[in-house]
Motif scaffolding. Sequence first.
Motif, PDB file in Angstrom:
ATOM      1  N   LEU A 257       0.815  -1.214   0.000  1.00 50.84           N
ATOM      2  CA  LEU A 257       0.000   0.000   0.000  1.00 50.84           C
ATOM      3  C   LEU A 257       0.851   1.267   0.000  1.00 50.84           C
ATOM      4  CD1 LEU A 257      -2.879  -0.951   2.476  1.00 50.84           C
ATOM      5  CD2 LEU A 257      -2.975  -0.804  -0.003  1.00 50.84           C
ATOM      6  N   ALA A 258       2.026   1.201   0.623  1.00 47.91           N
ATOM      7  CA  ALA A 258       2.910   2.370   0.639  1.00 47.91           C
ATOM      8  C   ALA A 258       3.319   2.752  -0.776  1.00 47.91           C
ATOM      9  CB  ALA A 258       4.143   2.076   1.494  1.00 47.91           C
ATOM     10  N   ASN A 259       3.625   1.758  -1.617  1.00 48.84           N
ATOM     11  CA  ASN A 259       3.981   2.049  -3.004  1.00 48.84           C
ATOM     12  C   ASN A 259       2.821   2.688  -3.756  1.00 48.84           C
ATOM     13  OD1 ASN A 259       6.726   1.302  -3.451  1.00 48.84           O
ATOM     14  ND2 ASN A 259       6.163  -0.834  -3.191  1.00 48.84           N
ATOM     15  N   LYS A 260       1.594   2.247  -3.476  1.00 45.41           N
ATOM     16  CA  LYS A 260       0.424   2.838  -4.148  1.00 45.41           C
ATOM     17  C   LYS A 260       0.236   4.297  -3.735  1.00 45.41           C
ATOM     18  CE  LYS A 260      -2.020  -1.558  -4.697  1.00 45.41           C
ATOM     19  NZ  LYS A 260      -3.217  -2.365  -4.340  1.00 45.41           N
ATOM     20  N   VAL A 261       0.468   4.592  -2.471  1.00 45.80           N
ATOM     21  CA  VAL A 261       0.353   5.979  -1.995  1.00 45.80           C
ATOM     22  C   VAL A 261       1.436   6.849  -2.624  1.00 45.80           C
ATOM     23  CG1 VAL A 261       0.438   7.462   0.046  1.00 45.80           C
ATOM     24  CG2 VAL A 261      -0.725   5.262   0.161  1.00 45.80           C
ATOM     25  N   ILE A 262       2.657   6.311  -2.730  1.00 46.31           N
ATOM     26  CA  ILE A 262       3.755   7.054  -3.358  1.00 46.31           C
ATOM     27  C   ILE A 262       3.414   7.375  -4.812  1.00 46.31           C
ATOM     28  CG2 ILE A 262       6.139   6.809  -4.173  1.00 46.31           C
ATOM     29  CD1 ILE A 262       6.713   5.286  -1.558  1.00 46.31           C
ATOM     30  N   VAL A 263       2.855   6.402  -5.519  1.00 44.90           N
ATOM     31  CA  VAL A 263       2.459   6.618  -6.918  1.00 44.90           C
ATOM     32  C   VAL A 263       1.421   7.734  -7.008  1.00 44.90           C
ATOM     33  CG1 VAL A 263       1.254   5.558  -8.859  1.00 44.90           C
ATOM     34  CG2 VAL A 263       3.023   4.280  -7.670  1.00 44.90           C
ATOM     35  N   LYS A 264       0.458   7.711  -6.100  1.00 43.64           N
ATOM     36  CA  LYS A 264      -0.605   8.723  -6.114  1.00 43.64           C
ATOM     37  C   LYS A 264      -0.038  10.132  -5.933  1.00 43.64           C
ATOM     38  CE  LYS A 264      -4.874   9.930  -3.681  1.00 43.64           C
ATOM     39  NZ  LYS A 264      -5.773   9.587  -2.539  1.00 43.64           N
ATOM     40  N   HIS A 265       0.955  10.291  -5.052  1.00 42.11           N
ATOM     41  CA  HIS A 265       1.562  11.604  -4.816  1.00 42.11           C
ATOM     42  C   HIS A 265       2.484  12.004  -5.975  1.00 42.11           C
ATOM     43  CE1 HIS A 265      -0.024  12.188  -0.851  1.00 42.11           C
ATOM     44  NE2 HIS A 265       0.544  11.078  -0.373  1.00 42.11           N
ATOM     45  N   ALA A 266       3.346  11.079  -6.413  1.00 43.04           N
ATOM     46  CA  ALA A 266       4.395  11.436  -7.369  1.00 43.04           C
ATOM     47  C   ALA A 266       3.849  11.704  -8.766  1.00 43.04           C
ATOM     48  CB  ALA A 266       5.445  10.320  -7.429  1.00 43.04           C
ATOM     49  N   VAL A 267       2.728  11.080  -9.131  1.00 38.97           N
ATOM     50  CA  VAL A 267       2.204  11.247 -10.485  1.00 38.97           C
ATOM     51  C   VAL A 267       1.723  12.683 -10.714  1.00 38.97           C
ATOM     52  CG1 VAL A 267      -0.245  10.679 -10.094  1.00 38.97           C
ATOM     53  CG2 VAL A 267       0.885   9.942 -12.212  1.00 38.97           C
ATOM     54  N   THR A 268       1.441  13.420  -9.650  1.00 35.15           N
ATOM     55  CA  THR A 268       1.036  14.823  -9.798  1.00 35.15           C
ATOM     56  C   THR A 268       2.187  15.707 -10.254  1.00 35.15           C
ATOM     57  OG1 THR A 268       1.524  15.285  -7.458  1.00 35.15           O
ATOM     58  CG2 THR A 268      -0.705  14.544  -8.004  1.00 35.15           C
ATOM     59  N   LYS A 269       3.421  15.221 -10.161  1.00 36.86           N
ATOM     60  CA  LYS A 269       4.603  15.992 -10.570  1.00 36.86           C
ATOM     61  C   LYS A 269       4.988  15.757 -12.027  1.00 36.86           C
ATOM     62  CE  LYS A 269       5.090  17.864  -6.604  1.00 36.86           C
ATOM     63  NZ  LYS A 269       4.836  19.318  -6.471  1.00 36.86           N
ATOM     64  N   ILE A 270       4.207  14.946 -12.731  1.00 29.64           N
ATOM     65  CA  ILE A 270       4.487  14.664 -14.150  1.00 29.64           C
ATOM     66  C   ILE A 270       3.485  15.429 -15.004  1.00 29.64           C
ATOM     67  CG2 ILE A 270       4.645  12.867 -15.913  1.00 29.64           C
ATOM     68  CD1 ILE A 270       5.331  10.876 -13.730  1.00 29.64           C
ATOM     69  N   ARG A 271       4.011  16.190 -15.985  1.00 29.94           N
ATOM     70  CA  ARG A 271       3.151  16.959 -16.877  1.00 29.94           C
ATOM     71  C   ARG A 271       3.417  16.551 -18.319  1.00 29.94           C
ATOM     72  NH1 ARG A 271       5.042  22.656 -14.384  1.00 29.94           N
ATOM     73  NH2 ARG A 271       6.982  21.673 -15.030  1.00 29.94           N
ATOM     74  N   ASP A 272       2.497  16.928 -19.185  1.00 28.85           N
ATOM     75  CA  ASP A 272       2.661  16.632 -20.615  1.00 28.85           C
ATOM     76  C   ASP A 272       3.906  17.318 -21.147  1.00 28.85           C
ATOM     77  OD1 ASP A 272       0.408  15.083 -20.706  1.00 28.85           O
ATOM     78  OD2 ASP A 272      -0.916  16.703 -21.344  1.00 28.85           O
ATOM     79  N   GLY A 273       4.684  16.566 -21.951  1.00 29.71           N
ATOM     80  CA  GLY A 273       5.901  17.106 -22.553  1.00 29.71           C
ATOM     81  C   GLY A 273       7.137  16.944 -21.700  1.00 29.71           C
ATOM     82  N   MET A 444      13.104  16.736  -3.305  1.00 32.22           N
ATOM     83  CA  MET A 444      11.895  16.288  -2.609  1.00 32.22           C
ATOM     84  C   MET A 444      11.961  14.786  -2.391  1.00 32.22           C
ATOM     85  SD  MET A 444       7.988  16.433  -4.012  1.00 32.22           S
ATOM     86  CE  MET A 444       8.031  18.202  -4.204  1.00 32.22           C
ATOM     87  N   ILE A 445      11.390  14.337  -1.279  1.00 31.78           N
ATOM     88  CA  ILE A 445      11.261  12.906  -1.004  1.00 31.78           C
ATOM     89  C   ILE A 445       9.774  12.569  -0.990  1.00 31.78           C
ATOM     90  CG2 ILE A 445      11.651  11.070   0.673  1.00 31.78           C
ATOM     91  CD1 ILE A 445      14.113  12.640   1.626  1.00 31.78           C
ATOM     92  N   VAL A 446       9.370  11.632  -1.838  1.00 29.58           N
ATOM     93  CA  VAL A 446       7.979  11.187  -1.884  1.00 29.58           C
ATOM     94  C   VAL A 446       7.881   9.888  -1.096  1.00 29.58           C
ATOM     95  CG1 VAL A 446       6.015  10.622  -3.340  1.00 29.58           C
ATOM     96  CG2 VAL A 446       7.744  12.211  -4.166  1.00 29.58           C
ATOM     97  N   THR A 447       7.092   9.904  -0.034  1.00 33.32           N
ATOM     98  CA  THR A 447       6.948   8.737   0.822  1.00 33.32           C
ATOM     99  C   THR A 447       5.468   8.505   1.095  1.00 33.32           C
ATOM    100  OG1 THR A 447       7.602   7.792   2.942  1.00 33.32           O
ATOM    101  CG2 THR A 447       7.235  10.143   2.883  1.00 33.32           C
ATOM    102  N   ASP A 448       5.148   7.441   1.806  1.00 30.85           N
ATOM    103  CA  ASP A 448       3.742   7.161   2.077  1.00 30.85           C
ATOM    104  C   ASP A 448       3.134   8.097   3.111  1.00 30.85           C
ATOM    105  OD1 ASP A 448       4.372   4.280   4.186  1.00 30.85           O
ATOM    106  OD2 ASP A 448       5.804   5.643   3.300  1.00 30.85           O
ATOM    107  N   TYR A 449       3.945   9.002   3.697  1.00 29.42           N
ATOM    108  CA  TYR A 449       3.412  10.038   4.575  1.00 29.42           C
ATOM    109  C   TYR A 449       3.293  11.375   3.862  1.00 29.42           C
ATOM    110  CZ  TYR A 449       4.215   6.696   8.311  1.00 29.42           C
ATOM    111  OH  TYR A 449       4.184   5.584   9.094  1.00 29.42           O
ATOM    112  N   GLY A 450       3.524  11.382   2.545  1.00 25.81           N
ATOM    113  CA  GLY A 450       3.389  12.606   1.765  1.00 25.81           C
ATOM    114  C   GLY A 450       4.700  12.998   1.117  1.00 25.81           C
TER     115      GLY A 450
END
Length: 471
Positions: A257-273, A444-450
């Motif tokens: 579940l920690a990996n799923k939370v990390i994915v949810k947070h980190a994917v917001t830092k990816i933009r088109d292009g 930045m560090i993306v972890t399951d606590y944000g």
Amino acid sequence: MKDQSNSSKQQKPKLTKAERRELQEAQRAAKAAAKGEGNKASATATSANARPAKAVKPAQKSDNASVAATEKKGGDFPHEKDRKKDVPQPRLQYDDKSRVEKAKRRSVVKQTEARNRVELFRHLPQYEHGSQLPDLEAKFFDLYPMHPAVYKVGLQYISGDISGGNDRCIAMLQAFQEAIKDYKVPPEKSLGRDLTAKIGSYVSFLIECRPLSISMGNAIRFLKSQIAKLPLTLSESEAKTSLQADIERFISEKIVLANKVIVKHAVTKIRDGDVLLTYGSSLAVEMILLHAHELGKQFRVVIVDSRPKLRGQQLLRRLVEKGLNCTYTHINGVSYIMHEVSRVFLGAESILSNGTVYSRVGTASVAMVAHAARVPVIVCCEAYKFHERVQLDSICSNELGDPEVISNVPGRMDVNHLNGWADIENLQLLNLIYDAMPSDYVSMIVTDYGMVPPTSVPVIVREYGREQVWI
């Protein structure tokens, strides 16, 4: 005199170090005052004051002895006892010959020291690779106390079939789960103490097969704390069921579940292009890239790889199969391609309390080039890999791989310049597994606590590690 003796007896168990110090200072002041005054009345008062001091003296000695014994045992100071528990056991320094000899006599895995040991890394184990696995396989039926599941995992560590921080930790915990399931309490022994000793022997065997990662150490500490917390009223079957459920919960919550939370947070830092760069192969980074692709984001991935393991090639195949646009390069071309990159995503083996990222060797070089090119570096790491240790370099604590894999180039039989390197006395090959990346290179560090800065790592370690809950 009866009142004085009664009062001294009452004070005996209650005196603390501060109270004893105050009493001694008061007695010294009384003596100094008595010497300054020369009359008999003051001398009489001094002698009267001195008598209880003599009566108290043996009490002081006994108190000192009791306090020393208490401090030694940690009986009356629970905070001191807890602090000593939190201090990690000192790691075996392999340049200490006497301790190494004792460890060899107790060891199950018989290893041969490398002939050309690197002097700077003598404190780390340097053994010849390739001889341990056949010897252990031949001993399979001789190792009665070792559980078969733990034995199997140890063999897989040696052969390299299981690698990667999460995979190794999950395999170890599942082996412990099997061992607990088959465990039976010996007569006239308590489950807590005997099972903790059993787990300790299993851990020693796994360390002989391959040194533990930091995340594995945290998982072992969690399991031992859960064993210590078992209520005495539980039956043997209930206690075993509870421990197996704790292990299953740790794997599902702190890794999956920690990996799923990390994915949810980190994917917001990816933009088109975007052009995203990653190094080697990290499970968390791979999940982030695949999820962003599923959301329909348009980006390109640059995979940087390095010998000897070339894990990036496996990641490249998996991403291309899913339809991602990828570029592959070796680490010597990272400075050339960094000018095209908009973000760097890296995995980590562990993050230490001073913000240092402990990861696969080469990660620090990639982050340093990104820092020089002003490209943000985002590290993705589960919180159970955080550790209170502080490390400033890659020398004091590391792991050495097989030097033979450096001398050979897969698929190139004509590259044989280092054949027979072990027979050359002044030539040593060094195959480091990890390196330490300073926190200055981490954006930045993306972890399951944000998403947190490197300076917040000690806060997470303190708040979530204080109770040793890690869950």
